[in-house]
Design a protein around this motif. Structure first.
Motif: not given
Length: 416
Positions: A60-61, A64, A66, A253, A351, A358-359, A361-362, A376
């Motif tokens: 994970y970034k 973030s 996550k 993701p 999701q 955009t999916l 992602d966080d 999410n």
């Protein structure tokens, strides 16, 4: 609105909702919490239908939610399991590159892991056999902090330890929110349902979270698009010692088809990621036209499909063709054959997709008047459930005017 039945009403009896109830009871003893769960018990959907992995946080970034919550949550989850006697193990895992094109992404994961404070060991192709004799690859990284546990048992213990009133078989049918007074929720159940009045509503409804948000009058700004993850069980578990993952594609993701030794010793293989034909569509035979129509009406779905259709075609092929699925597994484990794979229970990932396709992602947490919405929380939400629960609890208690500081509190973010 007078005569509150509780201070905080949590919708959703999965691991995030139950962790939130647990965190509230720890931060503000005496706060009355009620949890509504439409199923007959806890953890019937995402929590109880995953591979049971305690993720390290390497993917994970940095910075973030996550990354921060997974790294912290992994250590806390191991401690929680030990404290309550829940089956678990810290096994470590391999992430294996099988093609030269994957090597730059593998090296990027090494750097990302270090930025997230995770120790990793880089392996050459010949060193992979030290950990997994049957696995083949050009290079790999070994992540020691990854583990496995029984998340359904974790959810049960969170429920018991929270001291909350938990109402199973209580489906939310209508919500009346009055910002100056509170929230009244009408439920439906086999016994006829009830009305529950609360000062604050916390939405941890997972696959239904956007629907619940709209019932409160809030616009979530996203839609849940359900993706089914299909698993197989490996009939020759001796082929795999622990956890083996491919190098993920950062554009998605999803982590790709991987091999996981569960806490019961069985080897789970999967999942793929195909659009489900219902929010709780655990097989192709489960089709709910109204839900399909609602999903299709969201413009983000078509924008997502135009952008990622090639990836989706591959996933669909692996869903309908066992041979294609086996070929994906053979990239990591050449010895596997179609006869070694037996279908297992599927899961569905909730999701979030934005209007522009955009999916998300966080983790995504938003607030409205008298409401906190978790919009999410797919993988690694189970791993990160204790920190997520504290953050959601902090926001709910802030609405109640509580001034107590939660342990290990982190700044909240409304958007990823």
């Amino acid at each position: 609105m007078v005569g509150y039945d509780c201070d905080v009403l949590v919708v959703g009896g999965g691991i995030v909702g139950l962790s939130t109830a647990y965190a509230i009871s720890r931060a503000a003893p005496g706060t009355r919490v009620t949890v509504l769960e439409k199923e007959a018990g806890p953890a019937r959907h995402q929590t109880g239908r995953n591979s049971g992995v305690i993720h390290s946080g390497i993917y994970y970034k940095p910075g973030s939610l996550k990354a921060r919550y997974a790294v912290r949550g992994a250590a806390e989850m191991v401690k929680f399991c030990a404290e309550y006697g829940i089956p678990h193990a810290v096994t470590g895992k391999l992430i294996v590159a099988t093609e030269r094109a994957e090597l730059p992404r593998l090296h990027a994961l090494v750097q990302r892991g270090r930025e997230n404070g995770i120790a990793v060991r880089e392996l050459g192709g010949s060193q992979i056999a030290e950990y997994e004799p049957e696995v083949r690859g050009l290079a790999a990284i070994q992540v020691a902090t990854t583990g496995i546990c029984d998340y359904t048992e974790v959810a049960r213990h969170l429920a018991e330890a929270s001291g909350a009133e938990i109402r199973y078989g209580a489906r939310v049918a209508h919500i009346d929110r009055r910002p100056e007074r509170g929230v009244a929720v009408r439920t439906e159940s086999p016994t006829g349902g009830d009305v529950v009045r609360a000062r604050v509503l916390v939405n941890c409804a997972g696959l239904q979270c956007d629907e619940v948000a709209r019932l409160t009058g809030d616009d979530p700004g996203m839609r849940i698009v359900p993706f089914r993850g299909e698993y197989y069980t490996l009939t020759r578990p001796e082929l795999v010692k622990g956890l083996v993952y491919p190098v993920p594609d950062p554009a998605f993701p999803f982590l790709g088809v991987h091999l996981t030794r569960g806490i019961d010793g069985s080897i789970h293989v999967g999942p793929n990621a195909v659009p489900a034909l219902a929010r709780e569509g655990y097989g192709w035979s489960v089709v709910r036209p109204r839900e399909i129509a609602a999903t299709a009406a969201w413009p983000g779905v078509w924008r997502m499909a135009r952008q990622h259709w090639r990836y989706g075609v591959g996933e669909l092929r692996r869903s309908v063709s066992k041979s294609a699925f086996t070929s994906a597994v053979q990239r990591l484990l050449p010895a596997v054959t179609p006869d070694d794979l037996v279908p297992s229970a599927a899961g569905v990932r909730a999701q979030a997709v934005l209007r522009d396709g955009t999916l998300v992602d966080d983790f995504l947490i938003k607030e409205g008047p008298r409401t906190v919405h978790v919009l999410n929380a797919p993988s690694p939400a189970a791993t990160a459930s204790l920190p997520i629960g504290r953050e959601v609890a902090r926001r709910a208690l802030a609405v109640l005017g509580e001034e107590k500081r939660l342990p290990l509190k982190t700044p909240g973010r409304a958007t990823p």
